[in-house]
Design an enzyme around this catalytic site. Structure first.
Site, PDB file in Angstrom:
ATOM      1  N   GLU A 286       0.935  -1.459   0.124  1.00 12.37           N
ATOM      2  CA  GLU A 286      -0.062   0.056   0.096  1.00 12.37           C
ATOM      3  C   GLU A 286       0.998   1.253  -0.042  1.00 12.37           C
ATOM      4  O   GLU A 286       0.374   2.218  -0.612  1.00 12.37           O
ATOM      5  CB  GLU A 286      -0.936   0.032   1.452  1.00 12.37           C
ATOM      6  CG  GLU A 286      -1.929  -1.234   1.198  1.00 12.37           C
ATOM      7  CD  GLU A 286      -2.822  -1.125   0.000  1.00 12.37           C
ATOM      8  OE1 GLU A 286      -3.279   0.114  -0.402  1.00 12.37           O
ATOM      9  OE2 GLU A 286      -2.994  -2.130  -0.575  1.00 12.37           O
ATOM     10  N   TRP A 289       2.116   1.473  -3.493  1.00 13.24           N
ATOM     11  CA  TRP A 289       1.096   2.241  -4.272  1.00 13.24           C
ATOM     12  C   TRP A 289       0.796   3.681  -4.283  1.00 13.24           C
ATOM     13  O   TRP A 289       0.849   4.293  -5.495  1.00 13.24           O
ATOM     14  CB  TRP A 289      -0.331   1.637  -3.831  1.00 13.24           C
ATOM     15  CG  TRP A 289      -1.553   2.104  -4.458  1.00 13.24           C
ATOM     16  CD1 TRP A 289      -2.640   3.257  -4.144  1.00 13.24           C
ATOM     17  CD2 TRP A 289      -2.284   1.540  -5.705  1.00 13.24           C
ATOM     18  NE1 TRP A 289      -3.593   3.334  -5.049  1.00 13.24           N
ATOM     19  CE2 TRP A 289      -3.373   2.467  -5.924  1.00 13.24           C
ATOM     20  CE3 TRP A 289      -1.897   0.562  -6.598  1.00 13.24           C
ATOM     21  CZ2 TRP A 289      -4.249   2.151  -7.194  1.00 13.24           C
ATOM     22  CZ3 TRP A 289      -2.676   0.439  -7.767  1.00 13.24           C
ATOM     23  CH2 TRP A 289      -3.978   1.198  -8.109  1.00 13.24           C
ATOM     24  N   TRP A 317     -22.014  10.808 -19.658  1.00 16.50           N
ATOM     25  CA  TRP A 317     -22.415  10.786 -18.295  1.00 16.50           C
ATOM     26  C   TRP A 317     -23.823  11.513 -17.965  1.00 16.50           C
ATOM     27  O   TRP A 317     -24.333  12.262 -18.937  1.00 16.50           O
ATOM     28  CB  TRP A 317     -21.324  11.846 -17.523  1.00 16.50           C
ATOM     29  CG  TRP A 317     -20.145  11.305 -17.544  1.00 16.50           C
ATOM     30  CD1 TRP A 317     -19.037  12.094 -18.086  1.00 16.50           C
ATOM     31  CD2 TRP A 317     -19.430  10.193 -16.993  1.00 16.50           C
ATOM     32  NE1 TRP A 317     -17.715  11.327 -17.944  1.00 16.50           N
ATOM     33  CE2 TRP A 317     -18.102  10.138 -17.079  1.00 16.50           C
ATOM     34  CE3 TRP A 317     -20.020   9.371 -16.117  1.00 16.50           C
ATOM     35  CZ2 TRP A 317     -16.963   9.091 -16.609  1.00 16.50           C
ATOM     36  CZ3 TRP A 317     -19.115   8.395 -15.744  1.00 16.50           C
ATOM     37  CH2 TRP A 317     -17.684   8.234 -15.864  1.00 16.50           C
ATOM     38  N   ASN A 352     -10.890   2.525   3.393  1.00 20.53           N
ATOM     39  CA  ASN A 352     -10.424   2.319   2.097  1.00 20.53           C
ATOM     40  C   ASN A 352     -11.474   1.269   1.274  1.00 20.53           C
ATOM     41  O   ASN A 352     -11.825   1.573   0.012  1.00 20.53           O
ATOM     42  CB  ASN A 352      -9.022   1.676   1.724  1.00 20.53           C
ATOM     43  CG  ASN A 352      -8.585   1.751   0.296  1.00 20.53           C
ATOM     44  OD1 ASN A 352      -8.441   2.834  -0.281  1.00 20.53           O
ATOM     45  ND2 ASN A 352      -8.441   0.775  -0.098  1.00 20.53           N
ATOM     46  N   TRP A 393      -9.530   7.636  -8.208  1.00 16.03           N
ATOM     47  CA  TRP A 393     -10.783   7.869  -8.924  1.00 16.03           C
ATOM     48  C   TRP A 393     -10.900   7.508 -10.540  1.00 16.03           C
ATOM     49  O   TRP A 393     -11.798   6.830 -10.906  1.00 16.03           O
ATOM     50  CB  TRP A 393     -11.175   9.285  -8.635  1.00 16.03           C
ATOM     51  CG  TRP A 393     -12.136   9.675  -7.491  1.00 16.03           C
ATOM     52  CD1 TRP A 393     -11.714  10.289  -6.581  1.00 16.03           C
ATOM     53  CD2 TRP A 393     -13.529   9.494  -7.408  1.00 16.03           C
ATOM     54  NE1 TRP A 393     -12.649  10.207  -5.522  1.00 16.03           N
ATOM     55  CE2 TRP A 393     -13.728   9.690  -6.061  1.00 16.03           C
ATOM     56  CE3 TRP A 393     -14.453   8.803  -8.127  1.00 16.03           C
ATOM     57  CZ2 TRP A 393     -15.001   9.544  -5.392  1.00 16.03           C
ATOM     58  CZ3 TRP A 393     -15.882   8.779  -7.562  1.00 16.03           C
ATOM     59  CH2 TRP A 393     -15.972   9.028  -6.216  1.00 16.03           C
TER      60      TRP A 393
END
Length: 492
Positions: A286, A289, A317, A352, A393
């Site tokens: 992590e 990451w 969208w 998370n 995201w």
């Protein structure tokens, strides 16, 4: 510009609010000169993204703690507000500094600012020294066999794991704090006048109740994690109802603890107790990451505001302001999503696993542009990081490099039942469902009328009905994605 050996040196703190393992500070102290420490709240330089409200709240406490730590070490922290391009040069001139030290930043706008400042300082005869104080490995130091940056995390992780990580530096026992010119003392701004904390209204009560900022708090949180939660981390990290994660993300975000300190601390724990190897490896991945996210932002500076995959420029969208508002307020009718969004609003942080579920719901169930979610998280997370937030995201939206495929659509009911099987997390943040049995807490609409009555629940009144059923939402999302690529392989 003075080159006298007695001239002071400057240390510029920028999201590295600690004394231990601070390469710039250590190098400045090693000169034997007087060390003048400062920070700049810069909302004015071109391209720099202003912090969101929750991160500004954290910044206030972080700067306060840094100032206290420097004072205990014999120095002080001066704060300035405005464009660093104009402030830093003035500080160098008026202090007669021979050099300035800072730790590097990796966003395109930040690099541009730093490069320009370094050029101006060189013209003034002031040496500028920069260091890696933020990452395990800087973006340009990890490359594939072709010498190019990795685009996929797994080989990046393998490359990092094959390397050593420098040992963290100790905090200086004493800093020879110098004397600031009176004109700069007058130009400095008191922390309270920066208006980093909310006042009207003061919405930060939940944040204050749950967090302590600063290097000491970060170190204590890390030690507590190693003592209480590292064992079993690989499994418990996905259970939002238990203290299975380190909650170090805001401390890392503001540099109150360094990734090198974490790396060597966790590695030492695993060496002492071999049974921790799997948990330590998962936790350290992590941290890697986080480095990978910064590498992505460094090489793809458009990450926060433009999809990495160009085909998503054409994505159809949906603009449903009412549905987005329900998501923001934790009123979607899906308990695991609502619990996460309320945890975020109340505490400035979200587990998370639940971040992934809530983000997937916004993008795929509501067909809302991921940038709307990224902006909301940027404003409400105390750990809002320009690299992690944007890359994560785009990962969940399927538009970034090495992303989850768009057609991986989380079923929020199944996710809730898998990761919060007893419903304890939902009960913590959605108290109107607290009396529901575990078998119905993630699907209250399926509960018989007598159970709903006994739990004090009136569907659509005390707790909302789902804003959209899962099945139709999933099919709508897949159809929208098919419109981009015309592929039947989505159903494979």
């Amino acid at each position: 510009m003075s080159t006298d050996s007695q001239a002071p040196v400057l240390v510029w703190f920028r999201d590295d609010h600690r004394l231990a393992d601070h390469p710039a500070l250590a190098a400045a102290v090693a000169t034997g000169s007087q060390v003048l420490c400062f920070a700049v709240v810069d909302d004015d330089s071109d391209g720099l993204r202003p912090l969101g409200a929750a991160a500004r709240w954290w910044l206030h406490g972080s700067l306060a703690a840094l100032g206290e730590a420097l004072h205990r070490a014999g120095s002080r922290l001066l704060l300035f507000k405005g464009s660093a391009l104009s402030i830093v040069g003035r500080l160098a001139v008026e202090t007669g500094a021979s050099a300035i030290f800072w730790n590097r930043r990796y966003g395109a706008a930040e690099i541009a600012v730093d490069r320009t400042i370094k050029e101006r300082l060189t013209d003034l005869g002031v040496r500028a020294h920069s260091f890696n104080g933020r990452l395990l490995h800087e973006p340009w130091t990890i490359a594939n066999q072709a010498g190019k940056p990795f685009q996929v995390f797994t080989p990046y992780l393998r490359a990092v794991m094959a390397r050593s990580v420098p040992a963290p530096l100790p905090a200086p026992k004493r800093i020879a704090g110098g004397t600031w010119p009176s004109a700069l003392l007058d130009a400095a701004v008191p922390l309270a006048t920066l208006s980093l904390e909310p006042s009207s209204p003061d919405w930060a009560g939940g944040l204050r109740a749950g967090w302590r900022q600063g290097e000491r708090a970060g170190r204590e949180s890390f030690e507590r994690f190693c003592r209480e939660s590292l064992k079993g981390y690989a499994d418990s990290r996905d259970r939002p109802s238990v203290q299975g994660t380190s909650r170090l993300s805001p401390h890392l975000r503001f540099g109150e603890i360094s990734p090198r300190q974490i790396w060597h601390g966790v590695t030492a724990e695993a060496a002492r107790e071999p049974g921790l190897a799997r948990d330590a490896e998962k936790y350290l991945s992590e941290i890697v990451w986080r480095d990978f996210s910064h590498q992505m932002l460094h090489y793809h500076p458009h990450m926060p505001d433009r999809p990495h995959s160009g085909r998503f420029d054409r994505f159809p969208w949906n603009d449903d302001a009412q549905a987005v508002r329900a998501w923001q307020k934790g009123r979607t009718g899906y308990p695991i999503v609502d619990a996460g969004m309320r945890q975020l609003w109340q505490t400035g942080w979200m587990h998370n696993r639940v971040r992934m579920i809530a983000a997937s719901f916004l993008v795929k169930h509501l067909l809302t542009d991921w940038r709307r979610g990224e902006a909301w998280f940027w404003d409400t997370l105390v750990d809002a990081d320009p690299a992690n937030n944007a890359f994560s995201w785009q990962w969940i939206a399927g538009s970034g490099p090495d992303s989850a495929p768009f057609h991986r659509i989380f079923n929020p009911v199944a996710q809730g039942e898998k990761f919060d099987p007893g419903g304890d997390y939902v009960r913590s943040f959605v108290p109107e469902l607290a009396e529901l049995p575990a078998g119905f807490i993630h699907r209250p609409w399926d509960a018989p009328p007598d159970i709903l009555h006994a739990a004090g629940i009136r569907p659509g009144e005390t707790y909302p009905n789902p804003v959209i059923p899962h099945g139709p939402a999933r099919e709508r999302a897949l159809q929208a994605f098919r419109s981009l690529r015309g592929g039947s392989e989505l159903d494979s």
